[in-house]
Write a protein that holds these residues in place. Structure first.
Motif, mmCIF file in Angstrom:
data_model
loop_
_atom_site.group_PDB
_atom_site.id
_atom_site.type_symbol
_atom_site.label_atom_id
_atom_site.label_comp_id
_atom_site.label_asym_id
_atom_site.label_seq_id
_atom_site.Cartn_x
_atom_site.Cartn_y
_atom_site.Cartn_z
ATOM 1 N N VAL A 104 19.341 -112.991 44.297
ATOM 2 C CA VAL A 104 19.972 -111.871 45.921
ATOM 3 C C VAL A 104 20.663 -112.855 47.115
ATOM 4 C CG1 VAL A 104 19.494 -111.010 47.127
ATOM 5 C CG2 VAL A 104 18.354 -110.173 45.567
ATOM 6 N N GLY A 105 21.571 -112.475 47.134
ATOM 7 C CA GLY A 105 22.187 -113.650 48.079
ATOM 8 C C GLY A 105 22.284 -112.609 49.606
ATOM 9 N N SER A 106 22.025 -113.928 50.730
ATOM 10 C CA SER A 106 22.312 -113.538 52.037
ATOM 11 C C SER A 106 23.266 -113.795 53.207
ATOM 12 C CB SER A 106 21.381 -114.346 52.655
ATOM 13 O OG SER A 106 21.836 -115.728 52.962
ATOM 14 N N TYR A 107 22.948 -112.410 54.274
ATOM 15 C CA TYR A 107 24.089 -112.441 55.459
ATOM 16 C C TYR A 107 24.547 -114.150 56.119
ATOM 17 C CZ TYR A 107 24.845 -107.378 53.578
ATOM 18 O OH TYR A 107 24.952 -106.289 53.367
ATOM 19 N N HIS A 108 26.102 -114.015 55.944
ATOM 20 C CA HIS A 108 26.861 -114.800 56.646
ATOM 21 C C HIS A 108 26.622 -115.013 58.147
ATOM 22 C CE1 HIS A 108 29.254 -118.159 59.114
ATOM 23 N NE2 HIS A 108 28.736 -118.740 57.431
ATOM 24 N N PRO A 109 25.199 -116.170 58.960
ATOM 25 C CA PRO A 109 25.332 -115.638 60.625
ATOM 26 C C PRO A 109 25.885 -115.071 61.520
ATOM 27 C CG PRO A 109 24.521 -118.290 60.079
ATOM 28 C CD PRO A 109 25.156 -117.411 58.351
ATOM 29 N N ILE A 110 27.149 -115.826 60.867
ATOM 30 C CA ILE A 110 28.298 -114.477 61.490
ATOM 31 C C ILE A 110 28.076 -113.192 61.394
ATOM 32 C CG2 ILE A 110 30.842 -114.449 62.206
ATOM 33 C CD1 ILE A 110 30.606 -117.386 63.529
ATOM 34 N N THR A 111 28.157 -112.446 60.628
ATOM 35 C CA THR A 111 28.045 -111.861 59.597
ATOM 36 C C THR A 111 27.244 -110.939 60.665
ATOM 37 O OG1 THR A 111 28.641 -112.135 57.671
ATOM 38 C CG2 THR A 111 28.366 -109.922 57.773
ATOM 39 N N LEU A 112 25.890 -111.128 60.091
ATOM 40 C CA LEU A 112 24.793 -110.914 60.812
ATOM 41 C C LEU A 112 25.020 -110.564 62.683
ATOM 42 C CD1 LEU A 112 22.113 -112.653 59.595
ATOM 43 C CD2 LEU A 112 22.377 -110.623 59.277
ATOM 44 N N VAL A 113 25.565 -111.096 63.288
ATOM 45 C CA VAL A 113 26.128 -111.561 64.601
ATOM 46 C C VAL A 113 26.470 -110.696 64.574
ATOM 47 C CG1 VAL A 113 26.688 -112.091 66.684
ATOM 48 C CG2 VAL A 113 25.148 -113.116 65.519
ATOM 49 N N GLN A 114 27.644 -110.113 64.463
ATOM 50 C CA GLN A 114 29.060 -109.127 64.374
ATOM 51 C C GLN A 114 28.576 -108.049 64.328
ATOM 52 O OE1 GLN A 114 31.909 -110.022 61.573
ATOM 53 N NE2 GLN A 114 32.659 -108.136 61.508
ATOM 54 N N ARG A 115 28.083 -107.653 63.083
ATOM 55 C CA ARG A 115 27.273 -106.079 62.623
ATOM 56 C C ARG A 115 26.346 -105.916 63.706
ATOM 57 N NH1 ARG A 115 26.709 -105.502 56.218
ATOM 58 N NH2 ARG A 115 28.431 -106.434 55.604
ATOM 59 N N GLU A 118 28.794 -104.909 66.650
ATOM 60 C CA GLU A 118 29.426 -103.892 66.518
ATOM 61 C C GLU A 118 28.265 -102.527 66.308
ATOM 62 O OE1 GLU A 118 32.329 -104.896 62.469
ATOM 63 O OE2 GLU A 118 30.972 -103.765 62.411
ATOM 64 N N GLN A 119 27.123 -102.926 65.898
ATOM 65 C CA GLN A 119 26.430 -101.515 66.532
ATOM 66 C C GLN A 119 26.188 -100.879 67.385
ATOM 67 O OE1 GLN A 119 24.835 -99.423 63.800
ATOM 68 N NE2 GLN A 119 25.953 -100.292 62.425
ATOM 69 N N ILE A 120 25.585 -102.047 68.569
ATOM 70 C CA ILE A 120 25.536 -102.263 69.901
ATOM 71 C C ILE A 120 26.683 -101.779 70.702
ATOM 72 C CG2 ILE A 120 24.811 -103.307 71.904
ATOM 73 C CD1 ILE A 120 23.377 -105.455 70.863
ATOM 74 N N PHE A 121 27.724 -102.185 70.506
ATOM 75 C CA PHE A 121 29.150 -100.821 71.042
ATOM 76 C C PHE A 121 29.462 -99.845 70.716
ATOM 77 C CE2 PHE A 121 30.075 -105.473 71.902
ATOM 78 C CZ PHE A 121 30.280 -105.141 73.227
ATOM 79 N N LEU A 122 28.613 -99.336 69.281
ATOM 80 C CA LEU A 122 29.128 -98.205 68.317
ATOM 81 C C LEU A 122 28.290 -97.404 69.422
ATOM 82 C CD1 LEU A 122 29.118 -98.810 64.773
ATOM 83 C CD2 LEU A 122 31.172 -97.548 66.159
ATOM 84 N N SER A 123 26.880 -97.504 69.801
ATOM 85 C CA SER A 123 25.965 -96.875 70.737
ATOM 86 C C SER A 123 26.414 -96.877 71.397
ATOM 87 C CB SER A 123 24.746 -97.334 69.931
ATOM 88 O OG SER A 123 24.534 -98.106 71.196
ATOM 89 N N MET A 124 27.614 -97.425 72.072
ATOM 90 C CA MET A 124 27.827 -97.369 73.062
ATOM 91 C C MET A 124 28.911 -96.448 73.145
ATOM 92 S SD MET A 124 26.063 -99.835 75.850
ATOM 93 C CE MET A 124 27.392 -101.791 75.298
ATOM 94 N N GLY A 125 29.618 -96.121 72.202
ATOM 95 C CA GLY A 125 30.759 -95.015 72.128
ATOM 96 C C GLY A 125 32.398 -95.614 71.934
ATOM 97 N N PHE A 126 32.087 -97.474 71.508
ATOM 98 C CA PHE A 126 32.980 -97.799 70.888
ATOM 99 C C PHE A 126 33.369 -97.630 69.928
ATOM 100 C CE2 PHE A 126 31.389 -99.846 74.849
ATOM 101 C CZ PHE A 126 33.190 -100.368 75.789
ATOM 102 N N THR A 127 34.230 -97.390 68.929
ATOM 103 C CA THR A 127 34.874 -97.579 67.822
ATOM 104 C C THR A 127 35.202 -99.363 67.286
ATOM 105 O OG1 THR A 127 37.393 -97.930 68.310
ATOM 106 C CG2 THR A 127 35.921 -95.547 68.066
#
Ligand code: PHE
Length: 342
Positions: A104-115, A118-127
């Motif tokens: 089973v694969g794992s995510y690239h560290p950049i993907t992890l930080v990016q996601r 994204e969650q933090i900004f989505l929760s603050m009303g950003f798209t």
């Protein structure tokens, strides 16, 4: 006497036909082949047989014994194969094209930080917006208040295509298109891969990731900028961070800043990670220049906004303690598969 042998043989064949499972087979084996079984009891008849017939009788009993053994073994194999097949049939079917658990694969560290961001900004009303990697001069520079021959271009040399397009040097290249797409008010982040003509070393790469953010509305001020940056960074590092702004020059923001955070390792006392200054430079930002709003079709008399350009690659290095930026693009599974989402 040989009639008796034939009779026992007939009985055995019939009983064998009727056996349905291994347990039944075992019972049959005991019935015929155990010390007190039917075959052994035939042998004990030997003493009642006239001498001249003893030999052939003995032979026949032995033949019967061999036959019983051979037939029992054959039937055992049949029953075992049927039991195995029944087990396979009863087991839930599986898709043999699926990868093995160990792979089973794992995510690239950049993907992890990016996601996570994204969650933090989505929760603050950003798209969260997507944008191109190959752009034109207008989007990468001119719409950002960097005219041709402006010295700010020197710091952002990149790779040009024969048709005049280029690989984007920063995520700010998406600002114009996103302003035109949504108009004001607007809150959006746009992560993306960026490119610069750099010689690589432990802290420089020709390919890296940023996440741009813009917020445009009536009466947006530097206080809003500080609030959002502080909240977001505290979430990322899972602790309260102290930020400060220093003046920084970028033609597309006015005023422009470098946002620093108090060093997370020494808490501000000074250590090798912060080059003894107590602060880490983290994120250039500023209030969007009126020209940039105008290029994006937004009236700067009515609206104002802030923009920031977070270095995702840099953030991943800080968050995971990665000392060499080249690790990210090396394609080394050993290096990149060590990180897990929180
Ligand atoms: N685009 C700038 C860079 O990559 C960073 C930046 C973004 C600065 C937004 C100010 C506002 O250097």
């Amino acid at each position: 006497m040989s009639q008796k042998i034939e009779q026992i043989r007939g009985e055995f064949e019939a009983a064998l036909e009727a056996v349905l499972d291994i347990a039944g087979l075992e019972a049959l084996r005991l019935e015929y082949l155990s010390k007190k079984g039917k075959v052994a009891s035939l042998m004990s008849e030997l003493r009642n047989i006239p001498n001249e017939e003893k030999k052939s009788f003995g032979q026949k009993v032995n033949e019967l014994k061999a036959l019983v053994e051979q037939r029992l073994n054959a039937r055992r194999e049949e029953l075992e194969a049927a039991a195995e097949q029944a087990l396979i049939d009863a087991t839930e079917s599986y898709d043999d094209s699926l990868p093995a658990i160990e792979q089973v694969g794992s995510y690239h560290p950049i993907t992890l930080v990016q996601r996570e961001l994204e969650q933090i900004f989505l929760s603050m009303g950003f798209t969260v917006e997507d944008y191109l990697e190959v752009v034109d001069d207008f989007h990468c520079f001119e719409a950002l208040n960097i005219p041709k021959h402006h010295p700010a271009r020197d710091m952002q040399d990149t790779y040009y295509l024969d048709n005049g397009q280029l690989l984007k040097t920063h995520t700010s290249a998406a600002q114009n298109a996103i302003m035109k797409k949504y108009g004001a008010p607007l809150r959006a982040v746009f992560p993306g891969r960026c490119f610069r003509n750099e010689s690589t070393d432990a802290s420089h790469e020709n390919t890296f990731f940023q996440m741009e953010g813009i917020m445009i509305d009536k009466d947006i001020s530097i206080s809003n900028l500080i609030y959002f940056m502080k909240t977001m960074l505290s979430e990322v590092f899972h602790k309260d961070v102290t930020v400060r702004l220093r003046p920084g020059f970028f033609p597309f923001v006015e005023p422009g800043f470098e946002l620093d955070i108090k060093c997370l390792i020494c808490g501000g006392d000074g250590c090798p990670s912060c080059k003894n200054s107590g602060w880490l430079e983290l994120c250039p930002c500023g209030m969007i220049h009126p020209n940039v709003l105008r290029y994006g079709g937004i009236d700067p008399e009515e609206y104002s906004g802030f923009a920031f350009g977070l270095g995702l690659t840099r953030l991943a290095m800080m968050k995971y303690g990665i000392k060499d930026i080249r690790v990210f693009n090396k394609g080394s599974l050993k290096a990149n598969s060590q990180f897990n989402a929180e």
